[in-house]
Design a protein around this motif. Structure first.
Motif, PDB file in Angstrom:
ATOM      1  N   MET A   1       0.839  -1.185   0.000  1.00 43.43           N
ATOM      2  CA  MET A   1       0.000   0.000   0.000  1.00 43.43           C
ATOM      3  C   MET A   1       0.888   1.254   0.000  1.00 43.43           C
ATOM      4  SD  MET A   1      -2.918   1.054   2.724  1.00 43.43           S
ATOM      5  CE  MET A   1      -4.429   1.371   1.868  1.00 43.43           C
ATOM      6  N   GLU A   2       0.527   2.210  -0.790  1.00 41.27           N
ATOM      7  CA  GLU A   2       1.283   3.448  -0.950  1.00 41.27           C
ATOM      8  C   GLU A   2       1.011   4.380   0.234  1.00 41.27           C
ATOM      9  OE1 GLU A   2       2.085   5.969  -4.898  1.00 41.27           O
ATOM     10  OE2 GLU A   2      -0.021   5.900  -4.324  1.00 41.27           O
ATOM     11  N   ASN A   3       2.111   4.891   0.877  1.00 40.32           N
ATOM     12  CA  ASN A   3       1.875   5.830   1.974  1.00 40.32           C
ATOM     13  C   ASN A   3       1.569   7.219   1.433  1.00 40.32           C
ATOM     14  OD1 ASN A   3       4.243   7.489   1.721  1.00 40.32           O
ATOM     15  ND2 ASN A   3       5.441   5.966   2.830  1.00 40.32           N
ATOM     16  N   ARG A   4       1.119   8.105   2.321  1.00 43.43           N
ATOM     17  CA  ARG A   4       0.659   9.437   1.920  1.00 43.43           C
ATOM     18  C   ARG A   4       1.755  10.247   1.243  1.00 43.43           C
ATOM     19  NH1 ARG A   4      -0.899  12.874   6.750  1.00 43.43           N
ATOM     20  NH2 ARG A   4       1.273  13.410   6.599  1.00 43.43           N
ATOM     21  N   ASP A   5       2.986  10.215   1.782  1.00 46.51           N
ATOM     22  CA  ASP A   5       4.078  10.992   1.195  1.00 46.51           C
ATOM     23  C   ASP A   5       4.453  10.476  -0.192  1.00 46.51           C
ATOM     24  OD1 ASP A   5       4.110  12.549   3.471  1.00 46.51           O
ATOM     25  OD2 ASP A   5       5.801  11.499   4.380  1.00 46.51           O
ATOM     26  N   THR A   6       4.493   9.159  -0.355  1.00 43.63           N
ATOM     27  CA  THR A   6       4.818   8.564  -1.652  1.00 43.63           C
ATOM     28  C   THR A   6       3.736   8.913  -2.681  1.00 43.63           C
ATOM     29  OG1 THR A   6       5.935   6.732  -0.536  1.00 43.63           O
ATOM     30  CG2 THR A   6       5.339   6.396  -2.839  1.00 43.63           C
ATOM     31  N   LYS A   7       2.475   8.883  -2.247  1.00 40.97           N
ATOM     32  CA  LYS A   7       1.360   9.227  -3.140  1.00 40.97           C
ATOM     33  C   LYS A   7       1.470  10.687  -3.581  1.00 40.97           C
ATOM     34  CE  LYS A   7      -3.617   9.344  -3.497  1.00 40.97           C
ATOM     35  NZ  LYS A   7      -4.717  10.019  -2.860  1.00 40.97           N
ATOM     36  N   LEU A   8       1.802  11.577  -2.640  1.00 41.36           N
ATOM     37  CA  LEU A   8       1.923  12.995  -2.963  1.00 41.36           C
ATOM     38  C   LEU A   8       3.045  13.225  -3.975  1.00 41.36           C
ATOM     39  CD1 LEU A   8       1.149  15.945  -2.572  1.00 41.36           C
ATOM     40  CD2 LEU A   8       2.708  16.001  -0.605  1.00 41.36           C
ATOM     41  N   ILE A   9       4.180  12.601  -3.782  1.00 37.84           N
ATOM     42  CA  ILE A   9       5.298  12.750  -4.718  1.00 37.84           C
ATOM     43  C   ILE A   9       4.910  12.233  -6.097  1.00 37.84           C
ATOM     44  CG2 ILE A   9       7.628  11.921  -5.267  1.00 37.84           C
ATOM     45  CD1 ILE A   9       8.196  12.135  -2.218  1.00 37.84           C
ATOM     46  N   ARG A  10       4.208  11.107  -6.142  1.00 45.69           N
ATOM     47  CA  ARG A  10       3.746  10.563  -7.419  1.00 45.69           C
ATOM     48  C   ARG A  10       2.808  11.553  -8.110  1.00 45.69           C
ATOM     49  NH1 ARG A  10      -0.751   8.398  -8.557  1.00 45.69           N
ATOM     50  NH2 ARG A  10      -1.276   7.719  -6.454  1.00 45.69           N
ATOM     51  N   GLU A  11       1.862  12.114  -7.362  1.00 46.32           N
ATOM     52  CA  GLU A  11       0.931  13.091  -7.927  1.00 46.32           C
ATOM     53  C   GLU A  11       1.668  14.327  -8.437  1.00 46.32           C
ATOM     54  OE1 GLU A  11      -1.706  13.782  -4.632  1.00 46.32           O
ATOM     55  OE2 GLU A  11      -3.026  12.134  -5.189  1.00 46.32           O
ATOM     56  N   GLN A  12       2.656  14.795  -7.676  1.00 44.32           N
ATOM     57  CA  GLN A  12       3.415  15.972  -8.085  1.00 44.32           C
ATOM     58  C   GLN A  12       4.202  15.699  -9.369  1.00 44.32           C
ATOM     59  OE1 GLN A  12       5.667  17.015  -4.573  1.00 44.32           O
ATOM     60  NE2 GLN A  12       3.937  18.123  -3.678  1.00 44.32           N
ATOM     61  N   LYS A  13       4.792  14.527  -9.461  1.00 41.30           N
ATOM     62  CA  LYS A  13       5.525  14.168 -10.677  1.00 41.30           C
ATOM     63  C   LYS A  13       4.575  14.075 -11.878  1.00 41.30           C
ATOM     64  CE  LYS A  13       9.492  11.856  -8.602  1.00 41.30           C
ATOM     65  NZ  LYS A  13      10.211  10.582  -8.406  1.00 41.30           N
ATOM     66  N   GLU A  14       3.369  13.557 -11.663  1.00 39.99           N
ATOM     67  CA  GLU A  14       2.376  13.473 -12.741  1.00 39.99           C
ATOM     68  C   GLU A  14       1.990  14.868 -13.236  1.00 39.99           C
ATOM     69  OE1 GLU A  14      -0.829  11.143 -11.111  1.00 39.99           O
ATOM     70  OE2 GLU A  14       0.293   9.269 -11.286  1.00 39.99           O
ATOM     71  N   ILE A  15       1.804  15.801 -12.316  1.00 37.16           N
ATOM     72  CA  ILE A  15       1.481  17.186 -12.698  1.00 37.16           C
ATOM     73  C   ILE A  15       2.622  17.770 -13.520  1.00 37.16           C
ATOM     74  CG2 ILE A  15       1.184  19.545 -11.797  1.00 37.16           C
ATOM     75  CD1 ILE A  15      -1.358  17.971 -11.429  1.00 37.16           C
ATOM     76  N   CYS A  16       3.859  17.583 -13.060  1.00 40.83           N
ATOM     77  CA  CYS A  16       5.018  18.101 -13.800  1.00 40.83           C
ATOM     78  C   CYS A  16       5.073  17.520 -15.210  1.00 40.83           C
ATOM     79  CB  CYS A  16       6.313  17.793 -13.041  1.00 40.83           C
ATOM     80  SG  CYS A  16       6.494  18.752 -11.534  1.00 40.83           S
ATOM     81  N   ASN A  17       4.881  16.217 -15.322  1.00 39.48           N
ATOM     82  CA  ASN A  17       4.888  15.577 -16.640  1.00 39.48           C
ATOM     83  C   ASN A  17       3.766  16.109 -17.523  1.00 39.48           C
ATOM     84  OD1 ASN A  17       7.114  13.965 -16.102  1.00 39.48           O
ATOM     85  ND2 ASN A  17       5.881  12.248 -15.366  1.00 39.48           N
ATOM     86  N   LYS A  18       2.586  16.281 -16.950  1.00 47.24           N
ATOM     87  CA  LYS A  18       1.435  16.756 -17.709  1.00 47.24           C
ATOM     88  C   LYS A  18       1.694  18.119 -18.338  1.00 47.24           C
ATOM     89  CE  LYS A  18      -3.464  17.864 -17.236  1.00 47.24           C
ATOM     90  NZ  LYS A  18      -4.646  17.783 -16.369  1.00 47.24           N
ATOM     91  N   TYR A  19       2.383  19.005 -17.592  1.00 51.65           N
ATOM     92  CA  TYR A  19       2.604  20.366 -18.079  1.00 51.65           C
ATOM     93  C   TYR A  19       4.013  20.582 -18.649  1.00 51.65           C
ATOM     94  CZ  TYR A  19      -1.877  21.370 -16.011  1.00 51.65           C
ATOM     95  OH  TYR A  19      -3.222  21.351 -15.708  1.00 51.65           O
ATOM     96  N   GLY A  20       4.804  19.498 -18.705  1.00 55.87           N
ATOM     97  CA  GLY A  20       6.109  19.572 -19.353  1.00 55.87           C
ATOM     98  C   GLY A  20       7.204  20.239 -18.538  1.00 55.87           C
ATOM     99  N   PHE A  21       7.156  20.101 -17.216  1.00 56.53           N
ATOM    100  CA  PHE A  21       8.168  20.702 -16.347  1.00 56.53           C
ATOM    101  C   PHE A  21       8.954  19.628 -15.605  1.00 56.53           C
ATOM    102  CE2 PHE A  21       4.976  24.128 -16.593  1.00 56.53           C
ATOM    103  CZ  PHE A  21       5.790  25.169 -16.993  1.00 56.53           C
ATOM    104  N   GLU A  22      10.178  19.978 -15.230  1.00 55.02           N
ATOM    105  CA  GLU A  22      10.993  19.110 -14.389  1.00 55.02           C
ATOM    106  C   GLU A  22      10.408  19.098 -12.975  1.00 55.02           C
ATOM    107  OE1 GLU A  22      13.844  17.238 -15.067  1.00 55.02           O
ATOM    108  OE2 GLU A  22      13.408  17.679 -17.172  1.00 55.02           O
ATOM    109  N   PHE A  23      10.470  17.976 -12.311  1.00 55.30           N
ATOM    110  CA  PHE A  23      10.008  17.851 -10.930  1.00 55.30           C
ATOM    111  C   PHE A  23      11.002  18.542 -10.004  1.00 55.30           C
ATOM    112  CE2 PHE A  23      10.041  15.098  -7.007  1.00 55.30           C
ATOM    113  CZ  PHE A  23       8.858  15.581  -6.481  1.00 55.30           C
ATOM    114  N   SER A  24      10.498  19.436  -9.159  1.00 55.84           N
ATOM    115  CA  SER A  24      11.318  20.176  -8.205  1.00 55.84           C
ATOM    116  C   SER A  24      10.579  20.172  -6.864  1.00 55.84           C
ATOM    117  CB  SER A  24      11.544  21.609  -8.699  1.00 55.84           C
ATOM    118  OG  SER A  24      12.339  22.326  -7.802  1.00 55.84           O
ATOM    119  N   PRO A  25      10.833  19.166  -6.030  1.00 57.69           N
ATOM    120  CA  PRO A  25      10.038  18.998  -4.814  1.00 57.69           C
ATOM    121  C   PRO A  25      10.131  20.179  -3.857  1.00 57.69           C
ATOM    122  CG  PRO A  25      11.981  17.602  -4.745  1.00 57.69           C
ATOM    123  CD  PRO A  25      11.929  18.210  -6.117  1.00 57.69           C
ATOM    124  N   SER A  26       9.079  20.343  -3.077  1.00 59.67           N
ATOM    125  CA  SER A  26       9.045  21.334  -2.002  1.00 59.67           C
ATOM    126  C   SER A  26       9.202  20.578  -0.684  1.00 59.67           C
ATOM    127  CB  SER A  26       7.713  22.087  -2.007  1.00 59.67           C
ATOM    128  OG  SER A  26       7.589  22.878  -3.151  1.00 59.67           O
TER     129      SER A  26
END
Length: 120
Positions: A1-26
């Protein structure tokens, strides 16, 4: 099962890919500048990211009308941002130089690059 932090990072990477940007975590321990109006649920939500400096992510988030008032933005650690505005969390992996507009409880999303944000 995916934990909350891992899920958030996955979602953030998906957003970056969708809009064509490099992932830059906060980093959750760094801060954003945020207006009280966001906590109150006012929309649309605006966000922009300057380069990360010191203990800040570079993110500034507000809703409603922008103000030049020195007290308009409050410092808030990213880890607490989910209590104020969970809608913005998936977008916090976008790099410096990005702007976001969220409306209609996230049903309207606009993400674009603004190079002027890199020169502060």
């Amino acid at each position: 099962m995916e934990n909350r932090d891992t899920k958030l990072i996955r979602e953030q990477k998906e957003i970056c890919n969708k809009y064509g940007f490099e992932f830059s975590p906060s980093d959750l321990n760094l801060k954003v500048g945020i207006s009280e109006s966001v906590k109150d649920g006012k929309q649309p939500i605006h966000a922009l990211r300057h380069p990360t400096t010191g203990d800040t992510t570079g993110w500034y988030i507000w809703s409603g009308d922008y103000s030049e008032d020195d007290n308009f933005f409050k410092a808030l650690h990213v880890v607490h941002l989910n209590e104020w505005c969970p809608l913005i969390m998936p977008f916090l992996g976008l790099p410096a130089g990005c702007r976001i507009l969220l409306a209609e409880d996230g049903n309207y999303v606009d993400v674009w690059e603004d190079d002027s944000l890199l020169n502060i």
